[in-house]
Design a protein around this motif. Structure first.
Motif, PDB file in Angstrom:
ATOM      1  N   ASN A   1     -17.033  -1.034  -3.821  1.00  0.00           N
ATOM      2  CA  ASN A   1     -16.263  -0.470  -4.946  1.00  0.00           C
ATOM      3  C   ASN A   1     -16.425   0.946  -5.325  1.00  0.00           C
ATOM      4  O   ASN A   1     -17.667   1.266  -5.425  1.00  0.00           O
ATOM      5  N   LEU A   2     -15.648   1.879  -5.518  1.00  0.00           N
ATOM      6  CA  LEU A   2     -16.131   3.249  -5.836  1.00  0.00           C
ATOM      7  C   LEU A   2     -15.192   3.206  -7.358  1.00  0.00           C
ATOM      8  O   LEU A   2     -13.962   3.165  -7.384  1.00  0.00           O
ATOM      9  N   ASN A   3     -16.196   3.717  -8.312  1.00  0.00           N
ATOM     10  CA  ASN A   3     -15.519   3.856  -9.813  1.00  0.00           C
ATOM     11  C   ASN A   3     -16.224   5.008 -10.536  1.00  0.00           C
ATOM     12  O   ASN A   3     -17.365   5.422 -10.166  1.00  0.00           O
ATOM     13  N   PHE A   4     -15.143   5.950 -10.918  1.00  0.00           N
ATOM     14  CA  PHE A   4     -15.800   6.943 -11.800  1.00  0.00           C
ATOM     15  C   PHE A   4     -16.665   8.088 -10.997  1.00  0.00           C
ATOM     16  O   PHE A   4     -17.647   8.444 -11.400  1.00  0.00           O
ATOM     17  N   ILE A   5     -16.138   8.368  -9.516  1.00  0.00           N
ATOM     18  CA  ILE A   5     -17.024   9.293  -8.869  1.00  0.00           C
ATOM     19  C   ILE A   5     -16.087  10.341  -8.487  1.00  0.00           C
ATOM     20  O   ILE A   5     -14.818  10.489  -8.416  1.00  0.00           O
ATOM     21  N   ARG A   6     -16.673  11.699  -8.566  1.00  0.00           N
ATOM     22  CA  ARG A   6     -15.884  12.856  -8.297  1.00  0.00           C
ATOM     23  C   ARG A   6     -16.273  13.492  -6.827  1.00  0.00           C
ATOM     24  O   ARG A   6     -17.446  13.433  -6.620  1.00  0.00           O
ATOM     25  N   PHE A   7     -15.456  13.529  -5.912  1.00  0.00           N
ATOM     26  CA  PHE A   7     -15.594  14.279  -4.665  1.00  0.00           C
ATOM     27  C   PHE A   7     -14.899  15.606  -4.360  1.00  0.00           C
ATOM     28  O   PHE A   7     -13.627  15.713  -4.615  1.00  0.00           O
ATOM     29  N   ASP A   8     -15.904  16.518  -4.409  1.00  0.00           N
ATOM     30  CA  ASP A   8     -15.340  18.055  -4.144  1.00  0.00           C
ATOM     31  C   ASP A   8     -15.474  18.554  -2.800  1.00  0.00           C
ATOM     32  O   ASP A   8     -16.614  18.086  -1.879  1.00  0.00           O
ATOM     33  N   ALA A   9     -14.441  19.013  -2.307  1.00  0.00           N
ATOM     34  CA  ALA A   9     -14.283  19.786  -0.909  1.00  0.00           C
ATOM     35  C   ALA A   9     -14.898  18.788   0.067  1.00  0.00           C
ATOM     36  O   ALA A   9     -15.501  19.167   1.206  1.00  0.00           O
ATOM     37  N   VAL A  10     -14.369  17.358   0.272  1.00  0.00           N
ATOM     38  CA  VAL A  10     -14.408  16.373   1.123  1.00  0.00           C
ATOM     39  C   VAL A  10     -13.216  15.752   1.527  1.00  0.00           C
ATOM     40  O   VAL A  10     -12.262  15.865   0.711  1.00  0.00           O
ATOM     41  N   GLN A  11     -13.383  15.050   2.645  1.00  0.00           N
ATOM     42  CA  GLN A  11     -12.325  14.113   3.068  1.00  0.00           C
ATOM     43  C   GLN A  11     -12.987  12.763   2.864  1.00  0.00           C
ATOM     44  O   GLN A  11     -13.895  12.590   3.568  1.00  0.00           O
ATOM     45  N   GLY A  19     -14.371  -6.977  12.568  1.00  0.00           N
ATOM     46  CA  GLY A  19     -14.858  -7.879  11.558  1.00  0.00           C
ATOM     47  C   GLY A  19     -13.428  -8.380  10.728  1.00  0.00           C
ATOM     48  O   GLY A  19     -12.480  -7.946  11.228  1.00  0.00           O
ATOM     49  N   THR A  20     -13.604  -9.074   9.620  1.00  0.00           N
ATOM     50  CA  THR A  20     -12.443  -9.406   8.990  1.00  0.00           C
ATOM     51  C   THR A  20     -12.826  -9.673   7.598  1.00  0.00           C
ATOM     52  O   THR A  20     -13.842  -9.488   7.128  1.00  0.00           O
ATOM     53  N   GLY A  21     -11.976  -9.715   6.537  1.00  0.00           N
ATOM     54  CA  GLY A  21     -12.078  -9.690   5.450  1.00  0.00           C
ATOM     55  C   GLY A  21     -12.576  -8.667   4.467  1.00  0.00           C
ATOM     56  O   GLY A  21     -12.979  -8.708   3.287  1.00  0.00           O
ATOM     57  N   HIS A  22     -12.338  -7.304   5.049  1.00  0.00           N
ATOM     58  CA  HIS A  22     -12.643  -6.089   4.404  1.00  0.00           C
ATOM     59  C   HIS A  22     -11.816  -5.977   3.125  1.00  0.00           C
ATOM     60  O   HIS A  22     -10.572  -6.182   3.313  1.00  0.00           O
ATOM     61  N   GLN A  23     -12.417  -5.280   2.128  1.00  0.00           N
ATOM     62  CA  GLN A  23     -11.714  -4.912   0.916  1.00  0.00           C
ATOM     63  C   GLN A  23     -12.336  -3.546   0.408  1.00  0.00           C
ATOM     64  O   GLN A  23     -13.440  -3.634   0.232  1.00  0.00           O
ATOM     65  N   PHE A  24     -11.631  -2.686   0.000  1.00  0.00           N
ATOM     66  CA  PHE A  24     -11.930  -1.568  -0.456  1.00  0.00           C
ATOM     67  C   PHE A  24     -11.049  -1.317  -1.751  1.00  0.00           C
ATOM     68  O   PHE A  24      -9.954  -1.168  -1.910  1.00  0.00           O
ATOM     69  N   ASN A  25     -11.905  -1.142  -2.854  1.00  0.00           N
ATOM     70  CA  ASN A  25     -11.398  -0.590  -4.209  1.00  0.00           C
ATOM     71  C   ASN A  25     -11.921   0.498  -4.505  1.00  0.00           C
ATOM     72  O   ASN A  25     -13.059   0.818  -4.706  1.00  0.00           O
ATOM     73  N   MET A  26     -10.990   1.424  -5.113  1.00  0.00           N
ATOM     74  CA  MET A  26     -11.235   2.842  -5.572  1.00  0.00           C
ATOM     75  C   MET A  26     -10.452   2.791  -7.061  1.00  0.00           C
ATOM     76  O   MET A  26      -9.239   2.874  -7.043  1.00  0.00           O
ATOM     77  N   ALA A  27     -11.166   3.293  -7.979  1.00  0.00           N
ATOM     78  CA  ALA A  27     -10.350   3.313  -9.360  1.00  0.00           C
ATOM     79  C   ALA A  27     -11.241   4.605 -10.154  1.00  0.00           C
ATOM     80  O   ALA A  27     -12.482   4.708 -10.029  1.00  0.00           O
TER      81      ALA A  27
END
Length: 195
Positions: A1-11, A19-27
């Motif tokens: 999980n990614l929360n309350f992060i700022r990414f500048d000048a990036v992709q 594998g299986t069962g992957h979950q990505f959360n970003m808020a």
């Protein structure tokens, strides 16, 4: 999980290949991509295996594509893009707001809900849109686009483009209750070029 992060000048790229069962959360994050090319995505999500992605209440800005979603091989993916603000950062290079491309036998359920998509498609590259949907091979995509505000689609671009499915793929789009302003067209379903 990614929360309350700022990414500048990036992709930001999330690519599930094994594998299986992957979950990505970003808020509640911010991503600002500054590469000056209309084919570079600020946020890139790819699934080649079963995966779930949830992007909620984020701010994404990109000189190229803002958000790209790809499914390949036999992936079964669920993607929720909700409550985000997506925008281009320069007229010269801004491309599509949200792009979906499905390949091989992959399947996806994509929900795009309650987002603000603005100031995209300024690249004059002949096909940029606020939302661009493309299915290929034998893939299947069920897409719900609802409650979004789409504004200032540059260079006479289209709010939603749903390309004619390639191969034997299937694309089902349900797009009620969206608001479109300052776009060349609200909805377009052109034929895909022959392969």
């Amino acid at each position: 999980n990614l929360n309350f992060i700022r990414f500048d000048a990036v992709q930001l790229a999330v690519d599930y290949r094994y594998g299986t069962g992957h979950q990505f959360n970003m808020a509640d994050c911010e991503v600002r991509q500054a590469k000056a090319h209309n084919n570079e995505a600020g946020v890139f999500l790819e699934a080649q295996v079963p995966a779930q992605f949830e992007l909620q209440r984020n701010r994404f800005t990109s000189n190229g594509q803002v958000l790209a979603v790809r499914t390949r091989l036999a992936a079964v993916a669920e993607v929720l893009i909700a409550g985000n603000i997506l925008s281009g950062s320069t007229d010269a290079d801004s491309s599509t707001g949200i792009e979906l491309i499905t390949l091989e036998t992959s399947q996806i359920a994509l929900t795009i809900a309650n987002n603000i998509i603005h100031a995209v498609a300024g690249c004059n590259c002949g096909g940029a849109a606020a939302v661009d949907l493309r299915t290929n091979d034998q893939s299947v995509a069920n897409v719900k686009i609802l409650g979004n505000t789409v504004d200032d689609i540059r260079a006479g671009g289209t709010a939603i483009t749903a390309m004619t499915p390639g191969g034997t793929s299937q694309l089902v789009v349900d797009a009620p209750t969206n608001t479109f302003t300052r776009a060349g067209m609200a909805f377009s379903a052109p034929s895909s070029p022959a392969s």
